[in-house]
Write a protein that holds these residues in place. Sequence first.
Motif, mmCIF file in Angstrom:
data_model
loop_
_atom_site.group_PDB
_atom_site.id
_atom_site.type_symbol
_atom_site.label_atom_id
_atom_site.label_comp_id
_atom_site.label_asym_id
_atom_site.label_seq_id
_atom_site.Cartn_x
_atom_site.Cartn_y
_atom_site.Cartn_z
ATOM 1 N N ASP A 677 44.469 23.988 43.675
ATOM 2 C CA ASP A 677 44.783 22.783 42.899
ATOM 3 C C ASP A 677 46.277 22.517 42.784
ATOM 4 N N LEU A 678 47.099 23.563 42.779
ATOM 5 C CA LEU A 678 48.542 23.399 42.602
ATOM 6 C C LEU A 678 49.283 23.955 43.821
ATOM 7 N N PRO A 679 49.481 23.127 44.838
ATOM 8 C CA PRO A 679 50.137 23.610 46.059
ATOM 9 C C PRO A 679 51.592 24.003 45.832
ATOM 10 N N GLU A 680 52.163 23.633 44.684
ATOM 11 C CA GLU A 680 53.552 24.000 44.407
ATOM 12 C C GLU A 680 53.716 25.494 44.130
ATOM 13 N N ILE A 681 52.614 26.190 43.805
ATOM 14 C CA ILE A 681 52.698 27.622 43.512
ATOM 15 C C ILE A 681 52.758 28.401 44.822
ATOM 16 N N VAL A 682 53.881 29.085 45.035
ATOM 17 C CA VAL A 682 54.059 29.846 46.273
ATOM 18 C C VAL A 682 53.999 31.348 46.028
ATOM 19 N N GLU A 683 54.135 31.749 44.773
ATOM 20 C CA GLU A 683 54.046 33.163 44.455
ATOM 21 C C GLU A 683 53.627 33.314 42.996
ATOM 22 N N LEU A 684 52.801 34.311 42.750
ATOM 23 C CA LEU A 684 52.300 34.555 41.401
ATOM 24 C C LEU A 684 52.128 36.059 41.223
ATOM 25 N N ASP A 685 52.437 36.536 40.027
ATOM 26 C CA ASP A 685 52.330 37.969 39.777
ATOM 27 C C ASP A 685 51.882 38.190 38.338
ATOM 28 N N ILE A 686 50.691 38.746 38.153
ATOM 29 C CA ILE A 686 50.214 39.167 36.842
ATOM 30 C C ILE A 686 50.218 40.687 36.835
ATOM 31 N N ASN A 687 51.085 41.257 36.044
ATOM 32 C CA ASN A 687 51.181 42.725 35.996
ATOM 33 C C ASN A 687 51.820 43.149 34.671
ATOM 34 N N PRO A 688 51.045 43.780 33.797
ATOM 35 C CA PRO A 688 49.664 44.204 34.038
ATOM 36 C C PRO A 688 48.648 43.179 33.545
ATOM 37 N N LEU A 689 47.500 43.230 34.198
ATOM 38 C CA LEU A 689 46.295 42.579 33.685
ATOM 39 C C LEU A 689 45.443 43.707 33.120
ATOM 40 N N LEU A 690 45.313 43.746 31.799
ATOM 41 C CA LEU A 690 44.507 44.799 31.181
ATOM 42 C C LEU A 690 43.028 44.478 31.340
ATOM 43 N N ALA A 691 42.240 45.490 31.660
ATOM 44 C CA ALA A 691 40.795 45.306 31.838
ATOM 45 C C ALA A 691 40.060 46.460 31.178
ATOM 46 N N ASP A 692 39.089 46.122 30.344
ATOM 47 C CA ASP A 692 38.211 47.126 29.754
ATOM 48 C C ASP A 692 36.846 46.514 29.565
ATOM 49 N N GLU A 693 35.997 47.162 28.749
ATOM 50 C CA GLU A 693 34.629 46.669 28.587
ATOM 51 C C GLU A 693 34.571 45.310 27.905
ATOM 52 N N ARG A 694 35.655 44.926 27.195
ATOM 53 C CA ARG A 694 35.675 43.636 26.499
ATOM 54 C C ARG A 694 36.097 42.483 27.396
ATOM 55 N N GLY A 695 36.730 42.773 28.511
ATOM 56 C CA GLY A 695 37.189 41.717 29.396
ATOM 57 C C GLY A 695 38.586 41.992 29.889
ATOM 58 N N VAL A 696 39.341 40.916 30.154
ATOM 59 C CA VAL A 696 40.697 41.059 30.683
ATOM 60 C C VAL A 696 41.673 40.275 29.817
ATOM 61 N N ILE A 697 42.936 40.656 29.905
ATOM 62 C CA ILE A 697 43.996 39.893 29.248
ATOM 63 C C ILE A 697 45.291 40.118 30.009
ATOM 64 N N ALA A 698 46.012 39.042 30.284
ATOM 65 C CA ALA A 698 47.272 39.115 31.033
ATOM 66 C C ALA A 698 48.416 39.350 30.063
ATOM 67 N N LEU A 699 49.133 40.477 30.236
ATOM 68 C CA LEU A 699 50.265 40.784 29.360
ATOM 69 C C LEU A 699 51.570 40.200 29.882
ATOM 70 N N ASP A 700 51.727 40.144 31.180
ATOM 71 C CA ASP A 700 52.963 39.634 31.765
ATOM 72 C C ASP A 700 52.614 38.812 32.989
ATOM 73 N N ALA A 701 53.375 37.768 33.230
ATOM 74 C CA ALA A 701 53.105 36.899 34.373
ATOM 75 C C ALA A 701 54.381 36.212 34.808
ATOM 76 N N ARG A 702 54.472 35.973 36.096
ATOM 77 C CA ARG A 702 55.579 35.199 36.661
ATOM 78 C C ARG A 702 55.032 34.339 37.787
ATOM 79 N N ILE A 703 55.547 33.123 37.893
ATOM 80 C CA ILE A 703 55.104 32.176 38.922
ATOM 81 C C ILE A 703 56.329 31.553 39.572
ATOM 82 N N ALA A 704 56.376 31.589 40.901
ATOM 83 C CA ALA A 704 57.427 30.929 41.679
ATOM 84 C C ALA A 704 56.863 29.638 42.255
ATOM 85 N N ILE A 705 57.675 28.607 42.271
ATOM 86 C CA ILE A 705 57.204 27.285 42.691
ATOM 87 C C ILE A 705 58.211 26.647 43.645
ATOM 88 N N GLU A 706 57.735 25.670 44.395
ATOM 89 C CA GLU A 706 58.608 24.809 45.186
ATOM 90 C C GLU A 706 57.863 23.517 45.456
#
Length: 895
Positions: A677-706
């Motif tokens: 949907d967003l061709p402007e996104i050229v790089e993405l990094d979610i680290n860490p994505l926590l995962a357990d029995e309850r689901g997931v949650i993104a603690l840190d994220a960075r997105i590069a665009i052009e």
Amino acid sequence: MSLKNLEYLFEPESVAVIGASPRPRSLGALVMQNLLSGGFCGPILPVNPEYNAVAGVLCYPNIASLPLTPELALICTPSATVPEIISELGDRGTKAAVVITDGSDRQADSAGDSLKQAILAAARPYNLRLLGFHSLGLLVPKIGLNASMAHLNALAGEIAFVSQSRAICTAVLDWAKFRRIGFSHFISLGDSVDVNCADVLDYLGSDPGTRAILLYVEAIRSARRFMSAARGAARNKPVLVLKAGRLAEPARAATPHAGTMADVDAVYDAAIRRAGMLRVFDIKELFEAVETLARLRSFRGDRLAILSNGRGPGVMATDSLILGGGQLAELSEETVEKLKAELPVAWSPGHPVDLSAEVDSDRYAKALDILMQAPEIDAILAMHHVPTAIAPSEETAKAIVEAIRSKKSQVLTVWMGAESAMIARVHCIVAGIPTYDTPDEGVRAFLHLVRHRHNQEMLMETPPSIPTEFTPITATARRIVRQALAEGRRMLSEPESKAVLAAYGIPIVETRVAATVEEALRMAEAIGYPVALKIISPEIAHKSEVGGVALNLDNPEVLRLAAETMRSRVAELRPGASIAGFAVQSMIRRPNAYELTVGVSTDIIFGPVILFGQGGKAAEALNDRAVGLPPLNATLADELLSRTRIARLLRENRDRATANLDAIRLTLIEISQLIVDLPEIVELDINPLLADERGVIALDARIAIESATLPGSARLAIRPYPRELEEYVALRSGRKLLIRPIRPEDEPAHYELFEHFSPEDIRFRFFRMVKPFPHSEMARFTQIDYDREMAFIATNADDQNHPETLGVVRAIADPDNQSAEFAIIVRSDLKRQGMGRALLEKMIRYCRDKGIKELVGEILADNVAMLALAKSLGFERHPTEDPDLVAVRLRLWED
């Protein structure tokens, strides 16, 4: 380009050699010699104004003087002369040429145009197909065509070999000749100025004389074209790939940060796997694999039993199996008891099954027979380490062949040794049983079968429904990205990156932005202690590397100290970095959660790729990452997950609860949709994505665009589901239905659709009565390549809110995009309501928009309703050789 005129390249009836020469060791002499000695039955026409005859064949001064138009021309003249020769051949009506002459893009004419441009410009008006520059040529042994400068002729066979390297061609030809391996086609692509790997895959994929295709690949230029051709060919026959350049590390990401870059070789590996092909790593393995795939039927499962008459080889085979990612079968108590009853008292139950050197050929065969009957075993590696007086190799081989012949089981054999082992191997080869020299080779062959079957299943598998439907707020994400671009930024801030993820349903930790320390204190008070504090700087991608992250801050004094220390540390380590403020976020306490990473990198060839693996600070050091090509559905997301080492811990860990795998899969699917949907996104990094029995949650994220130059779907190597083609229509009864492209998930509903067809419906659609389709066939109806084929279904939900398929129209275009053949069928109980018309009109509009010139089909003469519908929509009727069939044709565009 396409399949157009390729038949003149691979099956010509006449051949001209431009630049033929009698001079010893000249290119023109070598090509003429090969062509004459190959056994080609058609006219051979040498062209050279300097000679009256070449190799005893009348020579012509120029192309215009030829007594007939050659279907194929072999060009052996200096590269500067090639464009003019191509024009002359085109004027004469020649449809294909092999440019054996070396050439280069760096060579240019007086106008500055490269030779490649000049040659293509000369060929284009005539649709003349070109193989080369820098091509060894091609060999088609079944018609005696040796249109090459090869030092050897090729034997006839059913394997096609296609190479981007001329040197590899000569090595393989030499290797195969020694081993008596034959070819249906032997093709040197050279620089692929026109005919490329995808064109050849399309041609060979439907060639009945080719049972397997072997590729040597160094680089791919058009990813989508290659993937479409490869997936189509791999559905029909084994396609094996030897990819060179594994350690090349050119900069392929759209941004300079290497942390989320996908390794070049890993991207190719993902593409080969996604296309249903099998990758191998040397020439010997290439031919081993194709013979294994040809001799053994596909099987379910990956449990291998190892049978040996010596402990050492059995242990070697087991090591190779486990290190290669295979699974050693666990023998059941019943199987062990049967073996005990037949083997000596000294036999020690276990696996691998070591019979010892004292066991004779009869007992060896009985042990093999017991293993072949064991349901816990999928395949068997039967090894004979050395001949003994008790069990000679030939005698044992005959016993094994007889045992296998009676059971038709999946057995691979290994005969270690030289002279006596050779006799045993011959017995197995004659019986069609795969045989190898060493335990490692035997195990490798088994793993070829497992990986090929797995890749094929990925082409055919029906994905489960997405566990949670998500509706992205695309407008919000797009607004954030466009605002950043308007400000001249190529990186989103962490809060902006998380807001984009949240718009696509990915859970994020609450994060607020503070410009000052005082503002950060107020925000922390509002959020509630403890909190995490992070520096915000457009120049700093990895905050922890410069002391830009502080965790578990539980009071204002600690927070203030952390902020001031953070500023000092950043100023010391990155003095040029501007500090925009601080990110304040809730401190998430999920002690049993796994740290994962999800990323996106943009490859120069294959476009956006998705990375998944173990996260946290040690992610790059652990290098536990898998790469996949979008688009993803639930099945493909699960396959991507399963290729990481952490996958096993996520599924089963005695110290922690099982992670919510549905939530992880859904996150991967959401990321896949985001980059479409967003061709402007050229790089993405979610680290860490926590995962357990309850689901997931993104603690840190960075997105590069052009700024984007193409829509998101156009960037992908595989065309994603075209949601933009969905539309609602109203039937005559007023009932509204959704007409949309078919999806792999529609397979269950497709089975239900067939249950509503009458025998007459089936006959009208398939021209005969057909049995219920197995999964492998039904998957072909629902898993389509949207770049080449389209199927629209009419659908709605039944009373239990289950999706129903009510009718379907399908059209398959030729690779030239000139013509598409359609077929249509509607549920028996829903006819005469306008559904068939709505579906066919939808297909006509789609084909016209795609630039297809005509839509064609065949209709049974007694299918009066369908003939009437076709006539009302403007189709012309044409008779066929079969009086029971009527051909219909609708011109969509005029030439």
